[in-house]
Each structure stands twice: as structure tokens, then as C-alpha cells.
Design an enzyme around this catalytic site. Structure first.
Site, PDB file in Angstrom:
ATOM      1  N   ASP A  15       1.197   7.861  -0.043  1.00 59.29           N
ATOM      2  CA  ASP A  15       2.244   9.186   0.048  1.00 59.29           C
ATOM      3  C   ASP A  15       1.688  10.210  -1.002  1.00 59.29           C
ATOM      4  O   ASP A  15       2.631  10.335  -1.887  1.00 59.29           O
ATOM      5  CB  ASP A  15       3.422   8.625   0.008  1.00 59.29           C
ATOM      6  CG  ASP A  15       3.843   8.271   1.462  1.00 59.29           C
ATOM      7  OD1 ASP A  15       3.184   7.998   2.164  1.00 59.29           O
ATOM      8  OD2 ASP A  15       4.880   7.816   1.718  1.00 59.29           O
ATOM      9  N   ASN A  47       1.606   5.877   4.571  1.00 61.56           N
ATOM     10  CA  ASN A  47       1.802   6.393   5.730  1.00 61.56           C
ATOM     11  C   ASN A  47       1.532   8.027   5.972  1.00 61.56           C
ATOM     12  O   ASN A  47       1.571   8.511   7.016  1.00 61.56           O
ATOM     13  CB  ASN A  47       3.232   5.877   6.482  1.00 61.56           C
ATOM     14  CG  ASN A  47       4.312   6.370   5.633  1.00 61.56           C
ATOM     15  OD1 ASN A  47       4.420   6.382   4.262  1.00 61.56           O
ATOM     16  ND2 ASN A  47       5.245   7.186   6.393  1.00 61.56           N
ATOM     17  N   HIS A  48       1.747   8.630   4.978  1.00 62.13           N
ATOM     18  CA  HIS A  48       1.560   9.995   5.233  1.00 62.13           C
ATOM     19  C   HIS A  48       0.083  10.694   5.060  1.00 62.13           C
ATOM     20  O   HIS A  48      -0.098  11.799   5.318  1.00 62.13           O
ATOM     21  CB  HIS A  48       2.662  11.083   4.173  1.00 62.13           C
ATOM     22  CG  HIS A  48       3.943  11.015   4.305  1.00 62.13           C
ATOM     23  ND1 HIS A  48       4.552  11.917   4.984  1.00 62.13           N
ATOM     24  CD2 HIS A  48       4.851   9.848   4.339  1.00 62.13           C
ATOM     25  CE1 HIS A  48       5.850  11.957   5.117  1.00 62.13           C
ATOM     26  NE2 HIS A  48       6.122  10.439   4.654  1.00 62.13           N
ATOM     27  N   HIS A 100       0.940   0.042   0.733  1.00 65.48           N
ATOM     28  CA  HIS A 100       1.912   1.100   0.938  1.00 65.48           C
ATOM     29  C   HIS A 100       3.088   0.606   1.585  1.00 65.48           C
ATOM     30  O   HIS A 100       4.368   0.549   0.803  1.00 65.48           O
ATOM     31  CB  HIS A 100       1.605   2.223   1.545  1.00 65.48           C
ATOM     32  CG  HIS A 100       2.550   3.278   1.522  1.00 65.48           C
ATOM     33  ND1 HIS A 100       2.754   4.243   0.404  1.00 65.48           N
ATOM     34  CD2 HIS A 100       3.291   3.733   2.691  1.00 65.48           C
ATOM     35  CE1 HIS A 100       4.021   4.991   1.055  1.00 65.48           C
ATOM     36  NE2 HIS A 100       4.017   4.887   2.050  1.00 65.48           N
ATOM     37  N   HIS A 183       6.869   2.843  -0.248  1.00 63.79           N
ATOM     38  CA  HIS A 183       7.414   3.208   0.870  1.00 63.79           C
ATOM     39  C   HIS A 183       8.957   3.476   1.150  1.00 63.79           C
ATOM     40  O   HIS A 183       9.287   4.367   2.001  1.00 63.79           O
ATOM     41  CB  HIS A 183       6.898   2.374   2.042  1.00 63.79           C
ATOM     42  CG  HIS A 183       6.983   2.720   3.410  1.00 63.79           C
ATOM     43  ND1 HIS A 183       6.650   4.000   3.857  1.00 63.79           N
ATOM     44  CD2 HIS A 183       7.570   1.842   4.418  1.00 63.79           C
ATOM     45  CE1 HIS A 183       6.803   4.109   5.213  1.00 63.79           C
ATOM     46  NE2 HIS A 183       7.270   2.819   5.582  1.00 63.79           N
TER      47      HIS A 183
END
Length: 299
Positions: A15, A47-48, A100, A183
Site C-alpha cells: 500500500d 492490495n492497492h 499484506h 491492511h
């Protein structure tokens, strides 16, 4: 001294973009450090670090606004190409798994090692590999130790919620001691779960410029002593101070740790990485993780 790149290896948990005003500065600096210091800087994927997500949460818009419509689109696509080469996890001295999101329904480290990079993220696919990738990037521990097993993560709409029993079983099955993940915002910057077998670490203070949380990072010694380091939220922070949520671990370089890192420089083919797993060369998309097509990097 603390934070000295000659003393510590740096492991970031993802992220690096979105939900802040300085995504370009953050990711450019981190990639520059990766290029300069090679195996001493490890950048896991969050996840980004996927186009569908960072298109929706600000990174694409920031690139276009600051670099122009055409140049910004080129840069945004180039960064996302680099993201596809980032490992999904790191294994510290064979005993601490860092990811993550979480473990979700993942059963073994080999399931992660078998994932090949470069890798695109397909959140709603029924493919088994895509489901593992989604859990590694998006899953969360359950709200308390009372909730056991694995369930759909209804709050996020993707991935899983996993209970403390899942964490303990995973650690026993894979002969590891600890899972470290990011996260989720935790107000003190770090939070234990599953009788200390999982730690959530969140380094960004005052997330999104409004949550007024403190941050933390972990220091892991060469003897695998794990020590949270508190990052106090600066007084008077505003929305203008919002920053991406990348979370940081400092890996101590004792003689034991250095010897282990050197012995793991073996050009792995899976998605777990090591401190010696990346020797940068070539163009930007390829150089950050050359010769480490696997998704788990030993450290």
C-alpha cells in the site's frame, strides 16, 4: 544507529499509493531505495498495488493531474507494471511470514511459492491461484478470538475472515512462529491476535488525515526477537497530511541473520522473497525483482 541502512534491512508490507496527496513521492522514493540498496530493501505488494484498485482510490488521478493526461497515464501504467513483479510475501529466517493482508484459506507456504510473477490480480475469479492471491492481499483476522474458522469477508466483499485457530494451525503446519500483516488501521499502530501468533502493523499516522491513529513499525533482530516501535501521531495533523499506509519492518543484521540471508541468494522461482532475492538490473519493470519470479521471498 536505529534505521541505518547498513545495520537494518527494510521490509515494507505494501500500500504505497492511494488515499494521500504524495503517492508519487512515496513510490518513487521507495523504488529509488530499492535500486540503490538492492536486497536491503524489500517491497511486498499490497492490495492497492493493482490497477483496478488504484484507479478507484486516487493514484491514477494523481498521476494525470501532476504529470499531465498523457504523461500521467504512461506513468500510471508503468508503475502498475512494476507492481506486478512485487512478491506477495516474505519469509524471515524461515520462521516469520510477512504478507499484506493475511492467510485466509491458504494452507501451506508452498501454495504461495508456486505462484508465478509477473502477476495480475483478479478479485472475483474462481481460479484457485487467484483466490490465494486475493486472500494474501485482502483477507483479515476475525474481530475477536471468539470467532473461529474461515468465513467470507462480507465487509470488504472479497477474500476471507480467519479466526485465531486458523492462524495457530497454519503456524504449526508450516513450522513457523509468527504471521505479520498490515491492511487494517489499528489505533496504537500494532495489535496482537491468536495468542501472539499474528501481529497487525500499521505505520501511517492519522490515516486519511482524520482517524487520529498512532503508527508503529516492527524491529526484528537477527535472533528473531520482535519489538514493536511506537510512532506517535504528530499534533495538529490535518487532511493535508494524509499519506499512503505502507507498513515497515526493520530487520536487524546480526551475524546470524547476515549468514542466513547470504545462504538464501538462490534465484528462487516462487512468490516468497529473501533479503538476497533481488539483484536490480535492466529496465524499471524488471529490475526490482530480477530472477525472483516466485511470490514468496525468503529473508
Amino acid at each position: 544507529g536505529a534505521g541505518d541502512i547498513t545495520v537494518f534491512n527494510y521490509l515494507f508490507l505494501g500500500d504505497y499509493v492511494d488515499r494521500g496527496l504524495y503517492s508519487l513521492e512515496v513510490i518513487t522514493l521507495l523504488l529509488a531505495l530499492k535500486l540503490q540498496y538492492g536486497t536491503r530493501v524489500i517491497l511486498l505488494r499490497g492490495n492497492h498495488e493493482a490497477p483496478d484498485t488504484n484507479m478507484a482510490y486516487g493514484f491514477q488521478e494523481e498521476c494525470r493531474e501532476r504529470l499531465g493526461p498523457e504523461g500521467g497515464e504512461v506513468a500510471w501504467k508503468a508503475f502498475n507494471s512494476v507492481f506486478e513483479h512485487m512478491p506477495l510475501g516474505a519469509l524471515v529466517d524461515g520462521k516469520i511470514l510477512c504478507v499484506h493482508g493475511g492467510i485466509g484459506r491458504v494452507q501451506t507456504l508452498d501454495e504461495i511459492k508456486q505462484i508465478r510473477r509477473p502477476l495480475s490480480v483478479n478479485l472475483h475469479s474462481d481460479n484457485d491461484t487467484d483466490k490465494i492471491v486475493t486472500d494474501l492481499l485482502w483477507s483479515d483476522p476475525s474481530q475477536s478470538d471468539e470467532h473461529r474458522g474461515v468465513h467470507d469477508n462480507e465487509d470488504r466483499g472479497v477474500a476471507s475472515l480467519f479466526g485465531p485457530d486458523v492462524v495457530i494451525s497454519f503456524c504449526q503446519r508450516n513450522k513457523i512462529d509468527l504471521v505479520v500483516r498490515a491492511h487494517q488501521v489499528v489505533m496504537d499502530g500494532y495489535e496482537y491476535f491468536a495468542n501472539g501468533h499474528l501481529i497487525t502493523i500499521f505505520s501511517a499516522t492519522n490515516y486519511c488525515g482524520r482517524l487520529r491513529n498512532n503508527g508503529a513499525m516492527l524491529e526484528i533482530s537477527g535472533e528473531l526477537l520482535v519489538t514493536p516501535k511506537f510512532i506517535e501521531r504528530p499534533l495538529g495533523t490535518t487532511d493535508q497530511d494524509a499519506q499512503p499506509s505502507n507498513s515497515l519492518l526493520l530487520l536487524g543484521s546480526s551475524t546470524h541473520h547476515n549468514n542466513n540471508s547470504s545462504s538464501n541468494n538462490n534465484n528462487n522461482d516462487s512468490d516468497i522473497t529473501t533479503a538476497k532475492a533481488a539483484t536490480p538490473h535492466g529496465d524499471l519493470a524488471a529490475n526490482a525483482y530480477a530472477h525472483t519470479e516466485d511470490a514468496l521471498a525468503p529473508v
